[in-house]
Design an enzyme around this catalytic site. Sequence first.
Site, PDB file in Angstrom:
ATOM      1  N   VAL A  17      39.400  49.608  41.686  1.00 47.85           N
ATOM      2  CA  VAL A  17      40.826  49.818  41.431  1.00 47.85           C
ATOM      3  C   VAL A  17      41.508  48.501  41.052  1.00 47.85           C
ATOM      4  CG1 VAL A  17      43.012  50.428  42.569  1.00 47.85           C
ATOM      5  CG2 VAL A  17      41.002  51.900  42.825  1.00 47.85           C
ATOM      6  N   LYS A  41      33.127  37.350  43.008  1.00 48.00           N
ATOM      7  CA  LYS A  41      34.038  38.210  42.224  1.00 48.00           C
ATOM      8  C   LYS A  41      35.120  37.355  41.566  1.00 48.00           C
ATOM      9  CE  LYS A  41      33.303  42.530  44.735  1.00 48.00           C
ATOM     10  NZ  LYS A  41      33.904  43.790  45.162  1.00 48.00           N
ATOM     11  N   HIS A 222      40.780  68.605  44.685  1.00 48.89           N
ATOM     12  CA  HIS A 222      39.600  68.390  43.829  1.00 48.89           C
ATOM     13  C   HIS A 222      38.338  68.805  44.588  1.00 48.89           C
ATOM     14  CE1 HIS A 222      42.040  64.963  41.751  1.00 48.89           C
ATOM     15  NE2 HIS A 222      42.495  66.158  41.472  1.00 48.89           N
ATOM     16  N   TYR A 262      50.593  80.447  43.747  1.00 49.00           N
ATOM     17  CA  TYR A 262      49.826  80.421  45.008  1.00 49.00           C
ATOM     18  C   TYR A 262      49.698  79.021  45.598  1.00 49.00           C
ATOM     19  CZ  TYR A 262      48.244  85.057  43.487  1.00 49.00           C
ATOM     20  OH  TYR A 262      48.197  86.346  43.073  1.00 49.00           O
ATOM     21  N   PRO A 265      53.337  75.995  50.015  1.00 50.46           N
ATOM     22  CA  PRO A 265      53.174  76.291  51.437  1.00 50.46           C
ATOM     23  C   PRO A 265      54.160  77.375  51.865  1.00 50.46           C
ATOM     24  CG  PRO A 265      53.218  73.922  51.055  1.00 50.46           C
ATOM     25  CD  PRO A 265      53.564  74.566  49.749  1.00 50.46           C
ATOM     26  N   GLY A 266      53.660  78.366  52.554  1.00 48.65           N
ATOM     27  CA  GLY A 266      54.508  79.482  52.968  1.00 48.65           C
ATOM     28  C   GLY A 266      53.769  80.346  53.966  1.00 48.65           C
ATOM     29  N   GLY A 270      48.267  88.800  51.952  1.00 52.98           N
ATOM     30  CA  GLY A 270      47.947  90.129  52.487  1.00 52.98           C
ATOM     31  C   GLY A 270      47.856  91.091  51.329  1.00 52.98           C
ATOM     32  N   CYS A 273      44.449  94.059  48.232  1.00 54.29           N
ATOM     33  CA  CYS A 273      43.309  93.521  47.469  1.00 54.29           C
ATOM     34  C   CYS A 273      42.651  92.284  48.096  1.00 54.29           C
ATOM     35  CB  CYS A 273      43.749  93.178  46.048  1.00 54.29           C
ATOM     36  SG  CYS A 273      44.221  94.648  45.123  1.00 54.29           S
TER      37      CYS A 273
HETATM   38  N1  LIG Z   1      37.133  53.764  43.319  1.00 54.40           N
HETATM   39  C1  LIG Z   1      37.912  54.749  42.881  1.00 54.40           C
HETATM   40  O1  LIG Z   1      37.563  55.504  41.972  1.00 54.40           O
HETATM   41  C2  LIG Z   1      39.274  54.944  43.474  1.00 54.40           C
HETATM   42  C3  LIG Z   1      40.207  55.781  42.822  1.00 54.40           C
HETATM   43  C4  LIG Z   1      41.471  55.954  43.383  1.00 54.40           C
HETATM   44  C5  LIG Z   1      41.788  55.318  44.580  1.00 54.40           C
HETATM   45  N2  LIG Z   1      40.867  54.539  45.215  1.00 54.40           N
HETATM   46  C6  LIG Z   1      41.271  53.860  46.462  1.00 54.40           C
HETATM   47  O2  LIG Z   1      41.571  52.493  46.133  1.00 54.40           O
HETATM   48  C7  LIG Z   1      41.167  51.620  47.199  1.00 54.40           C
HETATM   49  C8  LIG Z   1      40.177  50.582  46.683  1.00 54.40           C
HETATM   50  O3  LIG Z   1      39.031  51.249  46.230  1.00 54.40           O
HETATM   51  P1  LIG Z   1      37.865  50.464  45.452  1.00 54.40           P
HETATM   52  O4  LIG Z   1      36.856  51.489  45.091  1.00 54.40           O
HETATM   53  O5  LIG Z   1      38.465  49.623  44.391  1.00 54.40           O
HETATM   54  O6  LIG Z   1      37.320  49.530  46.639  1.00 54.40           O
HETATM   55  P2  LIG Z   1      36.220  48.377  46.551  1.00 54.40           P
HETATM   56  O7  LIG Z   1      35.511  48.389  47.849  1.00 54.40           O
HETATM   57  O8  LIG Z   1      35.434  48.488  45.280  1.00 54.40           O
HETATM   58  O9  LIG Z   1      37.091  47.040  46.431  1.00 54.40           O
HETATM   59  C9  LIG Z   1      37.859  46.532  47.481  1.00 54.40           C
HETATM   60  C10 LIG Z   1      37.880  45.000  47.294  1.00 54.40           C
HETATM   61  O10 LIG Z   1      38.812  44.446  48.205  1.00 54.40           O
HETATM   62  C11 LIG Z   1      38.279  43.195  48.650  1.00 54.40           C
HETATM   63  N3  LIG Z   1      38.968  42.770  49.880  1.00 54.40           N
HETATM   64  C12 LIG Z   1      38.824  43.254  51.136  1.00 54.40           C
HETATM   65  N4  LIG Z   1      39.633  42.595  51.994  1.00 54.40           N
HETATM   66  C13 LIG Z   1      40.323  41.670  51.266  1.00 54.40           C
HETATM   67  C14 LIG Z   1      41.297  40.700  51.569  1.00 54.40           C
HETATM   68  N5  LIG Z   1      41.720  40.529  52.828  1.00 54.40           N
HETATM   69  N6  LIG Z   1      41.797  39.944  50.581  1.00 54.40           N
HETATM   70  C15 LIG Z   1      41.369  40.104  49.311  1.00 54.40           C
HETATM   71  N7  LIG Z   1      40.420  41.018  48.952  1.00 54.40           N
HETATM   72  C16 LIG Z   1      39.908  41.786  49.916  1.00 54.40           C
HETATM   73  C17 LIG Z   1      36.801  43.499  48.846  1.00 54.40           C
HETATM   74  O11 LIG Z   1      36.027  42.328  48.898  1.00 54.40           O
HETATM   75  C18 LIG Z   1      36.542  44.347  47.578  1.00 54.40           C
HETATM   76  O12 LIG Z   1      36.175  43.535  46.479  1.00 54.40           O
HETATM   77  C19 LIG Z   1      40.623  52.544  48.296  1.00 54.40           C
HETATM   78  O13 LIG Z   1      41.663  52.866  49.176  1.00 54.40           O
HETATM   79  C20 LIG Z   1      40.200  53.791  47.531  1.00 54.40           C
HETATM   80  O14 LIG Z   1      40.206  54.941  48.348  1.00 54.40           O
HETATM   81  C21 LIG Z   1      39.622  54.333  44.687  1.00 54.40           C
END
Ligand SMILES: NC(=O)c1ccc[n+]([C@@H]2O[C@H](COP(=O)([O-])OP(=O)(O)OC[C@H]3O[C@@H](n4cnc5c(N)ncnc54)[C@H](O)[C@@H]3O)[C@@H](O)[C@H]2O)c1
EC number: 1.1.1.22
Length: 442
Positions: A17, A41, A222, A262, A265-266, A270, A273
């Site tokens: 992300v 990274k 999903h 559908y 929330p409600g 019934g 069918c």
């Molecule tokens: N991956 C997806 O497809 C996706 C889609 C939508 C939402 N999300 C949500 O987004 C969030 C991130 O997901 P992701 O897949 O990118 O995670 P990820 O594990 O790939 O990346 C998280 C990063 O944060 C870094 N990190 C952790 N603590 C840190 C700190 N204190 N300071 C700086 N960096 C730090 C980690 O080293 C890691 O590189 C999650 O909550 C996930 O549920 C993910």
Amino acid sequence: MTSSTPARISIFGLGYVGCVSATNLAAAGNTVIGVELVPEKVDAINSGSVPLFEPGLAELAALQVEEKRLSATADTTAGILATDISFVCVGTPSLPSEKIDLSAIEAVCRDIGKAIAQKETRHVVIIRSTVLPGTCDRCVEVIAEASGKSCPEDFAVVSNPEFLREGTALKDYEHPPFTVVGASRPEDAQIVGDLYAHIDAPLFLTDLRTAETIKYACNLFHATKVCFANEIGRICKSLEVDSHAVMEIFCADDKLNLSPYYLKPGYAFGGSCLPKDLRAIMALSREHHVALPMLERILESNRQQVELAIKTVLATGKQKIGMLGFSFKPDTDDLRESPHVALAEALIGRGKKVMIFDPHIQTSRLMGSNRKFIDEKISHVSELMVGSLDEVIESSECIVIGNKDAHYEGILDRVREDQIVIDLVRIDKERTSADGYHGLSW
Ligand SMILES: NC(=O)c1ccc[n+]([C@@H]2O[C@H](COP(=O)([O-])OP(=O)(O)OC[C@H]3O[C@@H](n4cnc5c(N)ncnc54)[C@H](O)[C@@H]3O)[C@@H](O)[C@H]2O)c1
């Protein structure tokens, strides 16, 4: 694809992300600094690549680094002091207990708070990670404690959940289904909304908890859809029916199937069918030894919604209960398997005095299986029916609104202060539970 006013942005967490957000926000003309704990990274970004594979991302990121709009650091304070807006994109995995692990979110907020303490200008913190409702409020507390500063004067916390899918992340970022921004103050939500001004998608500005919850509603839906399609597939295969042919035609219905229908929330479902058809497929699946655990639980979930309505009425302690609507939906006199009949039956069983108004039901005219159903459930039903809405308003202590029939329009303005209303259908979408008005699931 540039945004109107370039912003100075730090992105905490360079995972999927974070990297996608950082690259795209830089490509939109903003100056972006990624802040990440893992040195490899940080080095990857600064050398013009990305620490993960996502189609097209490396090329786009390299261009942003070359044009000096994108860089990375391990230094939180430097990241905060050089920017006005921070996105938090760290992981929120499951703990062994299955609870959400918010330790990375809290740690980042604490670091951000310490750095904000050194700032003279206001800072906006955007929670992009998926977090449970209420987490942003906790982030405000953590940042305030660590910085000694106040929200909203010195900083704000905004929710902006991410909807991308790995593998199509760049396309999803540019063409999201919508952008959701939650904040305590509309002006803070707008600051974030402006960052996406160049993206052609509906923008929803809402409160923090609604924004946090929407992400979960989407992901749960999903997951439900995948299991639904797979359970239909399993039963189809056991019957030598082509499940793809079934689901292709199923998906062509955008009136009832792929639609908002559908999805409000409600009260329980019934009628003549849905309950019987679920039972038929469940019985067949047992004969064919096909497990359909999700579909199997639906009638139980529906029963619990009726149970909730019963408990809500009983909790009022009122004796005289007026029910508006008796058939399973408006504009029909079909009482078969109506959840309102189940509610009335339970209330009568608990000694309540029940009166019912339904403009479409004349008990003397009920026939066939409809007659048989109500005779078996509540044989003295005609004694419970009253001829007008006024009679219900006049004589009941608690009014249960069972459907949105046009006859009940304006009902909430007509009830007395001493009466309690239990609304099973949210007859007025502006009303939330308070002061003698109880919505069943809102
Ligand atoms: N991956 C997806 O497809 C996706 C889609 C939508 C939402 N999300 C949500 O987004 C969030 C991130 O997901 P992701 O897949 O990118 O995670 P990820 O594990 O790939 O990346 C998280 C990063 O944060 C870094 N990190 C952790 N603590 C840190 C700190 N204190 N300071 C700086 N960096 C730090 C980690 O080293 C890691 O590189 C999650 O909550 C996930 O549920 C993910």
